[in-house]
Enzyme design. Structure first.
Site, PDB file in Angstrom:
ATOM      1  N   ASP A 146      -8.111  -3.196  -7.479  1.00  0.00           N
ATOM      2  CA  ASP A 146      -8.071  -3.070  -5.783  1.00  0.00           C
ATOM      3  C   ASP A 146      -9.340  -2.318  -4.929  1.00  0.00           C
ATOM      4  O   ASP A 146      -9.493  -1.725  -5.419  1.00  0.00           O
ATOM      5  CB  ASP A 146      -7.081  -1.979  -6.103  1.00  0.00           C
ATOM      6  CG  ASP A 146      -5.708  -2.132  -4.720  1.00  0.00           C
ATOM      7  OD1 ASP A 146      -6.906  -1.467  -3.971  1.00  0.00           O
ATOM      8  OD2 ASP A 146      -5.080  -1.798  -4.834  1.00  0.00           O
TER       9      ASP A 146
ATOM     10  N   HIS B 293      -6.901  -5.454  -1.492  1.00  0.00           N
ATOM     11  CA  HIS B 293      -6.305  -4.737  -1.084  1.00  0.00           C
ATOM     12  C   HIS B 293      -4.911  -5.177  -0.259  1.00  0.00           C
ATOM     13  O   HIS B 293      -5.737  -5.332   0.745  1.00  0.00           O
ATOM     14  CB  HIS B 293      -6.252  -3.432  -1.087  1.00  0.00           C
ATOM     15  CG  HIS B 293      -5.254  -1.969  -0.679  1.00  0.00           C
ATOM     16  ND1 HIS B 293      -5.107  -1.497  -2.017  1.00  0.00           N
ATOM     17  CD2 HIS B 293      -5.170  -1.646   0.475  1.00  0.00           C
ATOM     18  CE1 HIS B 293      -3.756  -0.896  -1.402  1.00  0.00           C
ATOM     19  NE2 HIS B 293      -4.152  -0.956   0.154  1.00  0.00           N
TER      20      HIS B 293
ATOM     21  N   SER C 217       1.471  -0.884   0.091  1.00  0.00           N
ATOM     22  CA  SER C 217      -0.221   0.219  -0.212  1.00  0.00           C
ATOM     23  C   SER C 217       1.065   1.336   0.300  1.00  0.00           C
ATOM     24  O   SER C 217       1.554   1.008  -0.541  1.00  0.00           O
ATOM     25  CB  SER C 217      -0.884   0.161   0.702  1.00  0.00           C
ATOM     26  OG  SER C 217      -1.882   0.739   1.305  1.00  0.00           O
TER      27      SER C 217
END
Ligand SMILES: *[C@@H]1O[C@H](CO)[C@@H](O)[C@H](O)[C@H]1NC(C)=O
Ligand SMILES: *[C@@H]1O[C@H](CO)[C@@H](O)[C@H](O)[C@H]1NC(C)=O
Ligand SMILES: *[C@@H]1O[C@H](CO)[C@@H](O)[C@H](O)[C@H]1NC(C)=O
Ligand SMILES: *[C@@H]1O[C@H](CO)[C@@H](O)[C@H](O)[C@H]1NC(C)=O
Ligand SMILES: *[C@@H]1O[C@H](CO)[C@@H](O)[C@H](O)[C@H]1NC(C)=O
Ligand SMILES: *[C@@H]1O[C@H](CO)[C@@H](O)[C@H](O)[C@H]1NC(C)=O
Ligand SMILES: *[C@@H]1O[C@H](CO)[C@@H](O)[C@H](O)[C@H]1NC(C)=O
Ligand SMILES: *[C@@H]1O[C@H](CO)[C@@H](O)[C@H](O)[C@H]1NC(C)=O
Ligand SMILES: *[C@@H]1O[C@H](CO)[C@@H](O)[C@H](O)[C@H]1NC(C)=O
Length: 389
Positions: free
Chosen positions: A271, A337, A175
């Protein structure tokens, strides 16, 4: 015990209990790693948002992994102004232990290629993907914006403790930490010139600009504010800043082409975070959009179309960057994610696969040059729920 200490203690026990509950599956409670505070960084002005010293979590390597090193940059988003930064957890005052799962796991069955490496997770406490660099401390809020110095201080500490002599090195992140990995990859490579192999893996860090999809202006202006507020421009590659607004240089599509060090991009083309937070559906599909992103079975056809449109744009953006054989790619259509630290997502029978490889097999094959890895799920043009219940 103060009330705060008690809450922390309870949280610690809770994490312990959660892990114990999992023991039957594959975890060991000693996969929980305590933080170490790097006091000496304060003198270098390398501090968290609230001025506290940086911290890291470390597991020593052993056996044939004793001279191999992984540096892991976790995620947590960013902050773009005083209000947002004051709410962001940018402190090591009450730093909690973390769980080393997935690519950080010390279990040979889960993580056969990297389980016995030296593994260091940097605490993410700067909200700028380790790139901020503001000299002044804000008088009113006491905010310190020093992400680049935090990265430098933690890296210097570990260079001195053995990283400088490493054989194999890998910079990994997810991330905001995946973006940090892309941003810092070449700089990091330069710090370990003697290593025989240095590669970077960015998990769920490929945040797209998606100019054609709703919310593009907000996506762009948010990054511009992050860059401005943290004074990030100097940390960005001039190959990008010489061509466009520095705010746009946080979009990996404007960075990846110029990364010289071998880089692996692991991402979903649907995502979950980008769809939930960064991309809005068309107004007609907005009612219950949040519900849909939490339970795919209730999405309307218009909402699923929004996800397909995102996927098309995502894949087109990747394609425009161009192919290079040193780059690893693992792009699936899981509505997820962050993969790498989740053991169930990267290995085992239930884990998503491409080319019949789990994520850890793919990364291992690519890292050790056992094969090229260029896997894109072209079959599923709809989001898949890859979470096993
Ligand atoms: C981590 O810290 C806790 C609480 O201070 C302690 O009980 C535990 O033994 C430590 N774990 C390790 C692996 O050092
Ligand atoms: C700070 O940023 C957040 C997130 O973009 C935004 O919602 C908020 O309005 C901003 N606050 C100020 C005072 O600018
Ligand atoms: C690196 O290796 C050299 C030679 O073996 C040794 O003298 C030095 O202390 C090592 N440095 C670190 C940081 O381990
Ligand atoms: C790389 O190795 C050379 C020769 O052993 C040594 O002189 C040099 O200091 C090393 N560089 C780093 C950054 O460790
Ligand atoms: C912004 O960062 C650059 C280095 O990238 C530094 O030279 C400059 O002093 C910083 N500006 C402020 C206001 O801190
Ligand atoms: C949507 O989610 C909200 C909050 O979780 C819930 O209260 C509501 O009942 C849901 N609506 C539908 C149509 O699923
Ligand atoms: C998702 O929605 C369906 C249909 O309303 C429902 O049957 C199911 O229980 C929901 N799943 C979860 C995990 O909430
Ligand atoms: C995916 O499936 C799991 C397990 O059934 C469920 O808890 C979760 O809500 C689902 N996620 C989505 C986005 O539908
Ligand atoms: C896929 O991989 C599994 C385990 O690695 C193996 O048993 C199986 O034969 C492979 N399937 C195909 C179609 O290659």
């Amino acid at each position: 015990m103060t009330q705060k200490a008690m809450v922390d203690h309870l949280l610690y026990l809770l994490i312990g209990a959660l892990v114990l509950m999992n023991t039957q599956v594959h975890c060991e409670s000693n996969d929980i790693v305590n933080a170490t505070i790097l006091m000496s960084a304060v003198a270098k002005g390398a501090v968290c948002l609230d001025g506290t010293p940086p911290a890291y979590f470390y597991r020593k390597g052993s056996g044939d992994g004793a001279n191999n090193w992984m540096v892991y940059l976790p995620g947590g988003g960013w902050c773009s102004n005083k209000t947002e930064c004051l709410k962001w957890p940018g402190s090591t005052k009450k730093v909690k232990p973390v769980y080393f799962g997935g690519i950080l796991s010390q279990d040979m069955n889960i993580n056969p290629d990297f389980y016995n490496w030296n593994r260091i997770q940097f605490k993410y406490c700067d909200a700028s993907s380790f790139t901020g660099d503001v000299e002044a401390i804000d008088q009113e809020t006491n905010l310190h914006l020093r992400g680049a110095r935090v990265f430098k201080a933690l890296t210097e500490e570990w260079l001195a403790k053995g990283l400088a002599n490493a054989t194999n090195v890998m910079l990994v992140g997810n991330s905001a930490g995946g973006l940090a990995t892309i941003l810092n990859c070449d700089r990091f490579r330069a710090l370990v010139p003697n290593a025989s192999r240095v590669k970077c893996v960015a998990d769920s860090g490929f945040f797209i600009r998606a100019k054609n999809l709703p919310g593009a202006e907000e996506r762009e202006s948010y990054y511009s504010r992050v860059v401005e507020f943290h004074n990030i421009t100097g940390s960005l590659p001039t190959s990008c800043t010489s061509k466009m607004d520095p705010g746009l240089c946080l979009f990996p599509e404007n960075l990846v082409r110029n990364v010289q060090t071998p880089l692996f991009l692991l991402n979903s083309d649907v995502d979950e975070y980008q769809l939930r937070v960064k991309v809005k559906p068309h107004p007609a599909d907005e009612p219950f959009w949040q519900n849909c992103t939490h339970n795919l079975t209730i999405c309307t056809s218009g909402q699923l179309q929004t996800m397909r449109d995102f996927r098309t744009t995502f894949l087109k953006t990747l394609e425009e960057i161009g192919y290079c054989s040193s780059r690893g790619l693992f792009i699936n259509s899981c509505f997820i994610h962050d993969f790498l630290f989740k053991s169930d997502m990267v290995t085992g029978n239930g884990a998503p696969r491409l080319g019949n490889k789990t994520i850890l097999q793919a990364i291992g094959d690519w890292y050790f040059d056992r094969s090229l890895v260029h896997e894109i799920d072209t079959k599923n043009d709809y989001p898949i729920n890859c979470t096993i219940s």
